[in-house]
Design a protein around this motif. Structure first.
Motif, PDB file in Angstrom:
ATOM      1  N   ASN A   1       0.526   1.034  -1.900  1.00 25.66           N
ATOM      2  CA  ASN A   1       0.506   0.609  -3.299  1.00 25.66           C
ATOM      3  C   ASN A   1      -0.719  -0.265  -3.562  1.00 25.66           C
ATOM      4  OD1 ASN A   1       2.552  -1.599  -5.325  1.00 25.66           O
ATOM      5  ND2 ASN A   1       1.391   0.167  -5.992  1.00 25.66           N
TER       6      ASN A   1
ATOM      7  N   THR B   1       0.790   6.478  -3.137  1.00 23.98           N
ATOM      8  CA  THR B   1       1.730   5.420  -2.764  1.00 23.98           C
ATOM      9  C   THR B   1       3.049   6.026  -2.327  1.00 23.98           C
ATOM     10  OG1 THR B   1       0.730   3.895  -4.360  1.00 23.98           O
ATOM     11  CG2 THR B   1       2.965   3.383  -3.616  1.00 23.98           C
TER      12      THR B   1
ATOM     13  N   SER C   1       6.352  -4.318  -8.140  1.00 23.96           N
ATOM     14  CA  SER C   1       5.100  -4.467  -7.397  1.00 23.96           C
ATOM     15  C   SER C   1       4.387  -5.753  -7.768  1.00 23.96           C
ATOM     16  CB  SER C   1       4.165  -3.283  -7.661  1.00 23.96           C
ATOM     17  OG  SER C   1       2.903  -3.491  -7.040  1.00 23.96           O
TER      18      SER C   1
END
Length: 336
Positions: free
Chosen positions: A162, A177, A255
């Motif tokens: 990521n 990812t 994230s």
């Protein structure tokens, strides 16, 4: 804090979990302490990787899974036990470990695009001009770079990829990812511990590991350039600085890689416990919720002592909110 309910024999149920190796050093210490504080409670955890943890909870083989990336919509739909509640349990950084003999006190410097080029097989030797330019004054050998990556389905890999996807269009286009990737180059190893051991015993190698795994091997971590251009290494302070830039996360917006901020370490992330929302057993469910309530609050002291970052206050509140969704077989929440 929730009380631990006992079963018919007067003992709290044995709890089983499986998944993330990212979590394992923290869990080992925290669970041992919890068992000392709660005689009769037994917690067994198998560090088999995030993908295997998701598979285990989905098949109802364990009481909780653990993953460094929350279950996605298709994984949630495939869970045999119904709705799944995802609870943030720890916060950590991934160091870029390397096996090089450098001058005393020297540290390798990397940027995200150069790191991506190494893992794409575009930079193959340590004295490549791109590495030399980032490390003036260091004598880098002409040796080939041995790239080490995870061979199992891994949330650590998800966070790492990521990050690379966020800083390298070439990586995003060619690899992307995920927990499991089609690696362009490199040697696979199962679990954070095996990646660390492989880098430790392999001259001229490089690998990504949860920072706690360097402690016993004394592996150096590269300084990675963050979004504002500063070179930082993973530490409690730099991971916390990264997380502070995005205080509101959810299981669908989780994230925190490559956040702004002068001190932010860009390869950071949360890990999650995966629990069925409606528990099938009253005593076992109550024991599980009580343990996770402690783990995400008082138990965070053991995160700080083992290379992790205590969950920020807002994330501890998120954990409590999620745990309040978990109910007994009759639909009554275990936590008020």
């Amino acid at each position: 804090m929730a009380a631990v309910s006992t079963g018919p024999n007067g003992h709290a149920p044995t709890l089983t979990g499986a998944g993330s190796t990212f979590d394992a050093p923290f869990f080992a210490v925290a669970f041992a302490s919890y068992q000392q504080q709660h005689p009769g409670v037994t917690i067994g955890y198998s560090a088999v990787g995030s993908s295997a943890g998701i598979a285990a909870i989905s098949a109802q083989q364990v009481d909780f899974g653990a993953s460094d990336v929350p279950m996605n919509a298709s994984e949630l739909a495939a869970a045999k036990g119904g709705l799944v509640t995802q609870v943030p349990v720890d916060l950590g950084g991934e160091g870029i470990a390397y096996n090089l003999s450098l001058q005393a006190g020297a540290r390798l410097h990397l940027t995200g695009p150069v790191l991506a080029a190494i893992y794409l097989g575009q930079i193959t030797r340590w004295n490549d001009p791109a590495l030399v330019a980032l490390n003036p004054g260091l004598t880098l050998p002409p040796a080939a770079i041995t790239v080490v990556h995870r061979s199992d389905g891994s949330g650590t890999t998800y966070i790492f990829s990521n990050y690379l996807s966020s800083v390298s269009p070439a990586w995003a286009a060619k690899v992307g990812t995920g927990k499991t990737l089609n690696w362009p180059v490199g040697e696979g190893a199962e679990g954070n511990g095996s990646v660390a051991a492989t880098v430790y015993r392999t001259p001229f190698s490089i690998g990504y590991i949860e920072q706690a795994y360097s402690l016993g091997l004394v592996l150096p971590f590269a300084a990675v350039r963050n979004q504002v251009g500063n070179y930082v290494t993973p530490s409690a302070q730099t991971v916390a600085a990264d997380a502070a830039q995005k205080p509101g996360i959810t299981a669908t917006d989780f994230s925190i890689v490559n956040q702004p901020g002068a001190a932010s370490y860009p390869i950071s992330g949360y890990s999650w416990a995966l629990v069925y929302t409606r528990q099938q057993n009253q005593a076992r469910g109550q024991a599980l919720v009580a343990m996770l309530d402690w783990l995400t609050h008082g138990g965070q002291a053991y995160a700080a002592a083992n290379g992790y970052v205590p969950l920020p206050a807002q994330i501890q509140q998120l954990a409590l909110t999620m745990l309040q969704q978990i109910t007994s077989p009759n639909g009554t929440p275990f936590l008020g």
